[in-house]
Design an enzyme around this catalytic site. Structure first.
Site, PDB file in Angstrom:
ATOM      1  N   CYS A 210      -1.274   3.306  11.553  1.00  2.03           N
ATOM      2  CA  CYS A 210      -1.063   4.510  12.457  1.00  2.03           C
ATOM      3  C   CYS A 210      -2.279   4.516  13.446  1.00  2.03           C
ATOM      4  O   CYS A 210      -2.908   5.595  13.390  1.00  2.03           O
ATOM      5  CB  CYS A 210      -0.841   5.937  11.297  1.00  2.03           C
ATOM      6  SG  CYS A 210      -1.690   6.465  10.084  1.00  2.03           S
TER       7      CYS A 210
ATOM      8  N   ASP B  47       1.655  -1.537   4.861  1.00  2.00           N
ATOM      9  CA  ASP B  47       1.046  -0.530   5.720  1.00  2.00           C
ATOM     10  C   ASP B  47      -0.153   0.091   5.215  1.00  2.00           C
ATOM     11  O   ASP B  47       0.039   0.122   4.732  1.00  2.00           O
ATOM     12  CB  ASP B  47       2.226   0.803   5.233  1.00  2.00           C
ATOM     13  CG  ASP B  47       1.910   2.361   6.715  1.00  2.00           C
ATOM     14  OD1 ASP B  47       1.588   2.646   7.710  1.00  2.00           O
ATOM     15  OD2 ASP B  47       1.529   2.822   5.888  1.00  2.00           O
TER      16      ASP B  47
ATOM     17  N   CYS C 206       0.596  -1.022  -0.019  1.00  2.00           N
ATOM     18  CA  CYS C 206       0.039   0.438   0.383  1.00  2.00           C
ATOM     19  C   CYS C 206       0.879   1.124   0.148  1.00  2.00           C
ATOM     20  O   CYS C 206       0.892   1.917   1.007  1.00  2.00           O
ATOM     21  CB  CYS C 206      -1.373  -0.034   0.963  1.00  2.00           C
ATOM     22  SG  CYS C 206      -2.547  -1.601   1.331  1.00  2.00           S
ATOM     23  N   ALA C 207       1.394   1.164  -0.968  1.00  2.00           N
ATOM     24  CA  ALA C 207       2.846   2.119  -1.294  1.00  2.00           C
ATOM     25  C   ALA C 207       2.621   4.171  -1.453  1.00  2.00           C
ATOM     26  O   ALA C 207       2.674   4.159  -0.788  1.00  2.00           O
ATOM     27  CB  ALA C 207       3.550   2.506  -2.168  1.00  2.00           C
TER      28      ALA C 207
ATOM     29  N   ASP D 276      -0.232   0.596  -5.378  1.00  2.00           N
ATOM     30  CA  ASP D 276      -1.490   1.213  -4.650  1.00  2.00           C
ATOM     31  C   ASP D 276      -2.758   1.224  -6.008  1.00  2.00           C
ATOM     32  O   ASP D 276      -2.606   0.731  -6.677  1.00  2.00           O
ATOM     33  CB  ASP D 276      -0.965   2.225  -4.721  1.00  2.00           C
ATOM     34  CG  ASP D 276      -2.174   3.142  -3.329  1.00  2.00           C
ATOM     35  OD1 ASP D 276      -1.808   2.980  -2.122  1.00  2.00           O
ATOM     36  OD2 ASP D 276      -2.847   3.911  -4.439  1.00  2.00           O
TER      37      ASP D 276
ATOM     38  N   GLY E 263       4.760   6.711  -1.841  1.00  2.00           N
ATOM     39  CA  GLY E 263       6.007   6.310  -1.402  1.00  2.00           C
ATOM     40  C   GLY E 263       6.999   6.433  -0.413  1.00  2.00           C
ATOM     41  O   GLY E 263       8.129   6.847  -0.678  1.00  2.00           O
ATOM     42  N   GLY E 264       6.600   7.569   0.198  1.00  2.00           N
ATOM     43  CA  GLY E 264       7.664   7.900   1.540  1.00  2.00           C
ATOM     44  C   GLY E 264       8.379   6.328   1.681  1.00  2.00           C
ATOM     45  O   GLY E 264       9.689   6.597   2.354  1.00  2.00           O
ATOM     46  N   LYS E 265       8.032   5.437   2.167  1.00  2.00           N
ATOM     47  CA  LYS E 265       8.440   4.338   2.622  1.00  2.00           C
ATOM     48  C   LYS E 265       8.846   3.242   1.336  1.00  2.00           C
ATOM     49  O   LYS E 265       9.560   2.841   2.028  1.00  2.00           O
ATOM     50  CB  LYS E 265       7.140   3.309   3.313  1.00  2.00           C
ATOM     51  CG  LYS E 265       6.777   3.559   4.910  1.00  2.00           C
ATOM     52  CD  LYS E 265       5.510   3.042   5.578  1.00  2.00           C
ATOM     53  CE  LYS E 265       5.597   3.764   6.978  1.00  2.00           C
ATOM     54  NZ  LYS E 265       4.464   5.084   6.283  1.00  2.00           N
TER      55      LYS E 265
END
Length: 209
Positions: free
Chosen positions: A146, A93, A25-26, A49, A29-31
């Site tokens: 989160c 994530d 679940c990009a 995604d 694309g931070g991670k």
């Protein structure tokens, strides 16, 4: 911008150069970029995604960062994942209620309903099962949300392990005090009022041979 707790997700993945990873679940694309950077541009990070426009932004960000080991594909969580072969690692994530971000998004507390937790928990388990199926023996699965809702965190991991007994906890082991303070059992539970970050649940599992 990635909150400190969010940045720790990539550190816990700890991908190695030459491995094949999937950020399921990009988003933008931070991670994904954090994983690709840790791999020193070697191996492959698949980024999926459901929104193509997010992946387009990821492409621009990867080019700007000169990270060329990222592959992109749309996937909405249904049907076969667009990934070939067995993977060394998966980062999920997952979509969640975001309760852990209320300190910087206070308006969200008035729009989040109990039904949202139930609906998202069902989606999270479906994504966990789909992504776990792509791991080879010894592969690592990192699940993060989160939120501080147990139904979206520890309960999801328990449900996955009940359905797939081959997955065992692979707890973070480090002398750094921050890991010890965050750990609850085999997982990391990060709380805003204790740690000064977003609230997060992070679990790392390993698939036995």
């Amino acid at each position: 911008l990635q909150d400190f707790a969010s940045q720790m997700v990539g550190a816990i993945c700890a991908p190695q150069p030459g491995e094949n990873w999937w950020d399921a679940c990009a988003g933008e694309g931070g991670k994904t970029l954090h994983l690709a950077d840790q791999m020193d541009n070697r191996g492959v990070v698949w980024a999926t995604d459901r929104a193509a426009w997010r992946l387009d932004r990821l492409r621009l960000r990867a080019n700007r960062a000169e990270l060329y080991n990222v592959r992109r594909s749309t996937w909405d969580g249904t049907g076969a994942p667009p990934i070939q072969g067995r993977l060394h690692g998966v980062l999920l994530d997952a979509p969640c209620t975001g309760v852990g971000t209320w300190q910087r998004n206070p308006h969200a507390r008035w729009s989040t309903r109990p039904e949202d937790v139930t609906e998202l928990a069902a989606l999270q388990l479906r994504l966990l099962r789909a992504t776990a199926s792509r791991l080879g023996p010894g592969g690592r699965l990192v699940y993060s949300v989160c939120t501080i809702s147990r139904q979206e965190g520890a309960d999801r991991i328990a449900a996955l392990r009940a359905a797939h007994p081959a997955f065992r906890p692979d707890p973070v082991r480090a002398s750094d005090a921050v890991w010890q303070d965050w750990r609850v059992g085999d997982h990391l539970e990060i709380l805003p009022h204790r740690h000064g970050t977003d609230g997060f649940f992070i679990s790392r599992l390993r698939r036995e041979a």
